[in-house]
Enzyme design. Structure first.
Site, short mmCIF file in Angstrom:
data_model
loop_
_atom_site.label_atom_id
_atom_site.label_comp_id
_atom_site.label_asym_id
_atom_site.label_seq_id
_atom_site.Cartn_x
_atom_site.Cartn_y
_atom_site.Cartn_z
N GLU A 126 82.80 91.69 -97.28
CA GLU A 126 81.40 91.38 -96.96
C GLU A 126 80.80 90.37 -97.92
OE1 GLU A 126 80.55 91.75 -94.11
OE2 GLU A 126 79.06 93.33 -94.00
N THR A 181 73.55 85.96 -92.75
CA THR A 181 73.12 87.19 -93.43
C THR A 181 72.44 86.84 -94.75
OG1 THR A 181 74.88 88.42 -92.37
CG2 THR A 181 73.89 89.44 -94.27
N1 HSE Z 1 72.02 95.66 -94.24
C1 HSE Z 1 72.43 94.32 -94.02
C2 HSE Z 1 71.22 93.43 -93.80
C3 HSE Z 1 73.33 94.25 -92.82
O1 HSE Z 1 70.36 93.83 -93.02
O2 HSE Z 1 71.15 92.37 -94.41
C4 HSE Z 1 73.85 92.87 -92.57
O3 HSE Z 1 74.77 92.90 -91.53
#
Ligand code: HSE
Length: 306
Positions: A126, A181
């Protein structure tokens, strides 16, 4: 001697509203498939998809590299990746490849790692796409069902999702930024009001209770986030219309799926899922955005393809 393992890992939705970086749910909308094969030396990536093939920049590659170092594995490894999950839409695409790689590595070298360790190794992947490690998507993709991630030390709790839970996920046809992201994490406020954190804590706790009690109304009614969703929704054209339409059509709760731009509506097997899907689609059309709506169930997590 086993020299090759293939694992299918599911898409996932993170946050479920108030559980930012803590909650994840595996959903059977899409799957990534990763095959690890022992070779003479090195790490190579084989794929027909448009993803990085340098192990250092590839989520599955990073996981394999880390695990190979950690367990002092001498064999080389070929990583074959088939992407089924659209990348960059908040469906846990990078996480699924990482999850599949970690589970496949564990099986190929008979490491018998526990759940927390598998999730921790999958989390390395990630970092490549999000900039920081967060375990919500990888935990869901590895373990399946609904997951709660506690960090420092990492401890993941899995709760089986109610079998009659259904989700309608609207995936808008938008051009997403490369490091989406990372970008969408950049818009979240650094400080939050105590009153807002109380609202989110209360809703998050109720979601956990809802999964434990298999109470779909409690889950749906608690999918309310007053911190992250308001900060991110401007990145999704038509979001408020999509949400209002889905709720009007019978969804119990609606929010951004992970970091977006997909929107997820929680509903029941008995709901009019087609009506909810069409209502979401209409919401996107109101801003001239096309979308694909997938109706899905909770998934069991990463499994051997055989
Ligand atoms: N929790 C993370 C976000 C998930 O919302 O940035 C990203 O896939």
């Amino acid at each position: 001697m086993v020299s090759s393992i293939t694992i299918n890992a599911p898409s996932s939705t993170a946050n479920l509203g108030p559980g930012f970086d803590v909650f994840g749910l595996a959903v059977d909308a899409f799957y990534d498939t990763v095959t690890l094969t022992k070779t003479k030396n090195g790490i190579s990536i084989v794929t027909d998809d448009n993803i990085p093939t340098n192990p250092q920049n590839n989520t599955a590659g990073l996981v394999v590299k880390n695990m190979k170092n950690k367990f002092k594995i001498k064999d080389g490894i070929e990583i074959k990746i088939k992407k089924g999950i659209p990348a960059g839409y908040g469906m846990g695409s990078s996480a699924a490849s990482a999850a599949a790689a970690a589970v496949a590595f564990d099986k190929l070298f008979k490491l018998k790692l526990d759940n927390n360790s598998l999730v921790e190794f999958a989390g390395y992947g990630e970092k490549a796409s999000a900039g920081t490690v967060h375990y919500d998507n990888v935990a869901a993709s590895v373990l399946g069902g609904f997951v709660i991630v506690k960090t420092n030390p990492l401890n993941v709790t899995k709760i089986d999702a109610p079998t009659n839970l259904r989700m309608c996920i609207a995936v808008p046809k938008l051009v997403v930024p490369k490091k989406k992201t990372k970008v969408s994490r950049g818009v979240i406020p650094k400080n939050v009001k105590l009153t807002d954190s109380i609202v989110n804590l209360s809703n998050a706790s109720a979601i956990v209770a809802g999964f434990l009690k298999k109470d779909l109304d409690l889950i749906g009614n608690s999918i309310k986030d007053v911190i992250v969703e308001p900060a991110r929704q401007h990145m999704i054209p038509g979001f408020s219309k999509v949400k209002a339409n889905a709720l009007k059509a019978g969804a119990t709760g609606v929010t951004i799926s992970g970091a977006g731009p997909s929107v997820i509506a929680f509903s029941k097997k008995s709901s009019n899922l087609k009506k909810i899907s069409q209502a979401m689609s209409k919401g996107f059309t109101s801003t001239k955005t096309e979308s694909q709506v997938v109706i899905c169930k909770p998934s069991k997590g990463a499994v051997d393809s055989k």
